[in-house]
Design an enzyme around this catalytic site. Structure first.
Site, PDB file in Angstrom:
ATOM      1  CG  ASP A   1      -1.757  -1.137   1.460  1.00  0.00           C
ATOM      2  OD1 ASP A   1      -2.955  -1.058   1.187  1.00  0.00           O
ATOM      3  OD2 ASP A   1      -1.235  -2.183   1.902  1.00  0.00           O
TER       4      ASP A   1
ATOM      5  CG  ASN B   1      -1.954  -5.524   5.077  1.00  0.00           C
ATOM      6  OD1 ASN B   1      -2.250  -6.652   4.696  1.00  0.00           O
ATOM      7  ND2 ASN B   1      -1.626  -4.549   4.252  1.00  0.00           N
TER       8      ASN B   1
ATOM      9  CB  THR C   1      -4.476  -0.658  -1.892  1.00  0.00           C
ATOM     10  OG1 THR C   1      -4.295   0.323  -0.876  1.00  0.00           O
ATOM     11  CG2 THR C   1      -4.348  -0.013  -3.258  1.00  0.00           C
TER      12      THR C   1
ATOM     13  CG  PHE D   1      -5.492 -10.319   3.286  1.00  0.00           C
ATOM     14  CD1 PHE D   1      -5.498 -11.037   4.472  1.00  0.00           C
ATOM     15  CD2 PHE D   1      -5.558  -8.925   3.357  1.00  0.00           C
ATOM     16  CE1 PHE D   1      -5.569 -10.394   5.703  1.00  0.00           C
ATOM     17  CE2 PHE D   1      -5.623  -8.276   4.586  1.00  0.00           C
ATOM     18  CZ  PHE D   1      -5.626  -9.008   5.762  1.00  0.00           C
TER      19      PHE D   1
HETATM   20  C1  BDR Z   1      -3.169  -7.826  -0.455  1.00  0.00           C
HETATM   21  O1  BDR Z   1      -3.132  -8.207   0.917  1.00  0.00           O
HETATM   22  C2  BDR Z   1      -2.296  -7.360   1.651  1.00  0.00           C
HETATM   23  O2  BDR Z   1      -1.458  -8.090   2.509  1.00  0.00           O
HETATM   24  C3  BDR Z   1      -1.534  -6.519   0.665  1.00  0.00           C
HETATM   25  O3  BDR Z   1      -1.327  -5.204   1.183  1.00  0.00           O
HETATM   26  C4  BDR Z   1      -2.410  -6.508  -0.557  1.00  0.00           C
HETATM   27  O4  BDR Z   1      -3.338  -5.434  -0.510  1.00  0.00           O
HETATM   28  C5  BDR Z   1      -2.605  -8.943  -1.301  1.00  0.00           C
HETATM   29  O5  BDR Z   1      -3.365 -10.103  -1.144  1.00  0.00           O
HETATM   30 CA    CA Z   2      -3.122  -3.596   1.040  1.00  0.00          CA
END
Ligand code: BDR
Ligand code: CA
Length: 311
Positions: free
Chosen positions: A18, A42, A126, A167
């Site tokens: 990010d 995260n 993001t 994720f």
């Molecule tokens: C996404 O998950 C997060 O860990 C990263 O920042 C990214 O946005 C990737 O799967």
């Molecule tokens: Ca991210």
């Protein structure tokens, strides 16, 4: 000739990738950052908000920064310390925040920016899409003021947190479902493309060699982020989130396909999957390929725009 800049709100859960996405956005003369909002993903919302303030201080982003929702729409928060560390942005020492957090929560700051803008604004999301979905639920009248939503999330062919789910989508599938059904054009940068956006150790060194403070910190972030991925077999750091910015500033680097993308919100094995097909009208432009070398060059050029202490 003056370039017409695209007004954007950066919403993310920083996070190394990010942070690099925001570095790219701030470096681009094509983007006008109107607000930065943190998401729970995260790490906890407290940690990602603190990271957002530190990143904006480092990069010289002066737009207001607001704290996002503390949890996904329905579920408990899901964090990723194995990838980004306990702080959510482990690695190099960063400057302490030089600005205050907005008094408005993220959704209200986003709403204010949209209301006050004379032209539609693009959201660059993001992290989990919680804030964007909450915005659409709380202020449906502002939908017309959102030009596009460029997201990093999902994967047509596979997941990373489960076999089926990536994720950001798995962390809040209901939010993603609201975003993809909203009727607002979505640009989806999922694992299909972001795992091709590999930055190799030789690129870290090109970035470090630029020599300014941002360049050194970005190189350190890359090294930290790569360590986790190296241990699971990657040849470089997959820079997921920056692809959501590349979609706006260098779409020529990407191969895309319009698709109908639907979010699985119920399955026992497939919750959070992004099911892409052509049996219904397309709701998303899906990025499927990237010119990797061009992307690496873009990052090197971006860090060059920063001065020794700040932009
Ligand atoms: C996404 O998950 C997060 O860990 C990263 O920042 C990214 O946005 C990737 O799967
Ligand atoms: Ca991210």
């Amino acid at each position: 000739m003056e370039v017409k800049r695209i007004p954007v709100i950066l919403d993310g859960d920083p996070g190394h990738d990010d942070a690099i996405a925001w570095m790219l956005a701030q470096a681009s003369p094509l983007l006008d950052i109107r607000a930065v909002t943190s998401a729970c993903g995260n790490q906890t919302i407290e940690k990602t908000t603190y990271n957002a303030l530190r990143i904006c201080t480092l990069l010289g982003i002066t737009a207001p920064v607001a704290k996002g929702r503390p949890a996904p729409l329905l579920e408990k928060p899901m964090n990723a310390p194995s990838v980004h560390g306990q702080s959510g942005l482990d690695g190099p020492v960063l400057p302490e925040p030089a600005m205050d957090l907005s008094e408005l929560p993220a959704v209200e700051l986003m709403a204010r920016v949209l209301r006050e803008s004379s032209e539609p604004v693009t959201l660059v999301v993001t992290g989990p899409q919680t804030n964007a979905a909450a915005l659409l639920l709380a202020h449906p009248e502002l939908k017309e003021k959102i030009a596009r939503i460029s997201i990093m999330g999902g994967g047509i062919s596979h997941g990373n947190w489960t076999p089926a789910a990536e994720f950001n989508i798995l962390a809040d599938p209901e939010a993603a479902d609201i975003v993809f059904r909203s009727g607002i054009p979505v640009i989806m940068s999922g694992l299909d493309v972001t795992e091709q956006a590999l930055i190799f150790p030789k690129d870290f060194e090109r970035i470090r060699a630029v020599g300014n403070r941002v360049a050194r910190i970005v190189a350190d972030w890359l090294e930290f982020f790569y360590e986790f991925h190296r241990n699971i077999g990657y040849a470089g750091a997959p820079l997921h989130d920056p692809v959501a910015v590349v979609s706006l500033i260098r779409p020529d680097l990407l191969q895309t396909k319009p698709m109908c993308v639907e979010i699985e919100t119920r399955g026992e094995y497939c919750r959070g999957a992004t099911v892409g097909h052509d049996r219904k009208r397309a709701n998303a432009l899906v990025n499927l390929g990237i010119d990797r070398d061009g992307f690496a060059d873009l990052l090197v050029e971006a860090v060059k725009t920063y001065g020794e202490d700040e932009r």
